[in-house]
Design an enzyme around this catalytic site. Structure first.
Site, short mmCIF file in Angstrom:
data_model
loop_
_atom_site.label_atom_id
_atom_site.label_comp_id
_atom_site.label_asym_id
_atom_site.label_seq_id
_atom_site.Cartn_x
_atom_site.Cartn_y
_atom_site.Cartn_z
N CYS A 132 0.87 -1.17 0.00
CA CYS A 132 0.00 0.00 0.00
C CYS A 132 0.91 1.22 0.00
CB CYS A 132 -1.00 0.00 1.15
SG CYS A 132 -0.33 0.16 2.81
N CYS A 158 -1.93 1.18 -4.31
CA CYS A 158 -0.72 1.84 -4.81
C CYS A 158 -0.77 2.01 -6.33
CB CYS A 158 0.55 1.10 -4.38
SG CYS A 158 0.88 -0.41 -5.28
N CYS A 173 3.47 -0.21 -8.75
CA CYS A 173 3.98 -1.56 -8.50
C CYS A 173 4.52 -2.15 -9.79
CB CYS A 173 2.87 -2.46 -7.96
SG CYS A 173 2.20 -1.88 -6.41
#
Length: 140
Positions: free
Chosen positions: A13, A87, A91
Site C-alpha cells: 500500500c 498503490c 507496482c
C-alpha cells in the site's frame, strides 16, 4: 530440516503503515512459517498507523514493532503473490507472479473505530488467500 514456505506474499500500500501491515500481521499469525510474508509501500510513512496497531492488538496480533518499508523491485521479484491495496501503477509487474488488487478503505487519519471494519475485511481476505495458496501445487 525445515521445509521451504509454500509461497511468498508481498502486501503493498502507499504508506505501508496500515492495510499492508495489518494484512502481513494476519498472514504471519494465521499461516506461520508456511508462507513467507513481506510488506512495503511506494511512499512509506515514518511509523505504522497507531489506530492499525490498536485494532490489531484487539485481534491478538502485535504489529507495533513493524516499520514501514520502501517497495523494491527485488521484493516483487522474490514474491509469488503481489497484493496491492491502493498503490496503483507504482507496482512493477513481472511475468509469473499472481497480482491481486484488494480495494480497501485507507485507515490513514482515522480512529480505531473506523479501522476495525477494515481490519476485519483484511482478515477475511487473508483467510481466503491462505486457502488459495494451500490449494495450489507445491513447488518441487
Amino acid at each position: 530440516m525445515p521445509s521451504a514456505p509454500a509461497a511468498s506474499v508481498l502486501f503493498v500500500c502507499v504508506h505501508n503503515a496500515g492495510r499492508s501491515q495489518m494484512a502481513a500481521g494476519f498472514l504471519t499469525h494465521l499461516a506461520g512459517d508456511r508462507i513467507e510474508v513481506r510488506s512495503a509501500g511506494s511512499l512509506p510513512a515514518d511509523q505504522v498507523n497507531p489506530a492499525a496497531v490498536e485494532a490489531m492488538k484487539e485481534a491478538g496480533i502485535d504489529i507495533a514493532g513493524q516499520t514501514p518499508k520502501i517497495l523494491t523491485t527485488e521484493a516483487v521479484q522474490a514474491s509469488d503473490y503481489v497484493i496491492t491495496m491502493g498503490c496503483g501503477d507504482t507496482c512493477p509487474v513481472f511475468p509469473g507472479k499472481t497480482y491481486l488488487d484488494w480495494t480497501l478503505e485507507d485507515p490513514a487519519g482515522q480512529g480505531v473505530e473506523a479501522v476495525r471494519p477494515i481490519r476485519d475485511a483484511i482478515r477475511s481476505r487473508v483467510v481466503s488467500l491462505i486457502a488459495e495458496i494451500d490449494g495450489r501445487p507445491k513447488p518441487q
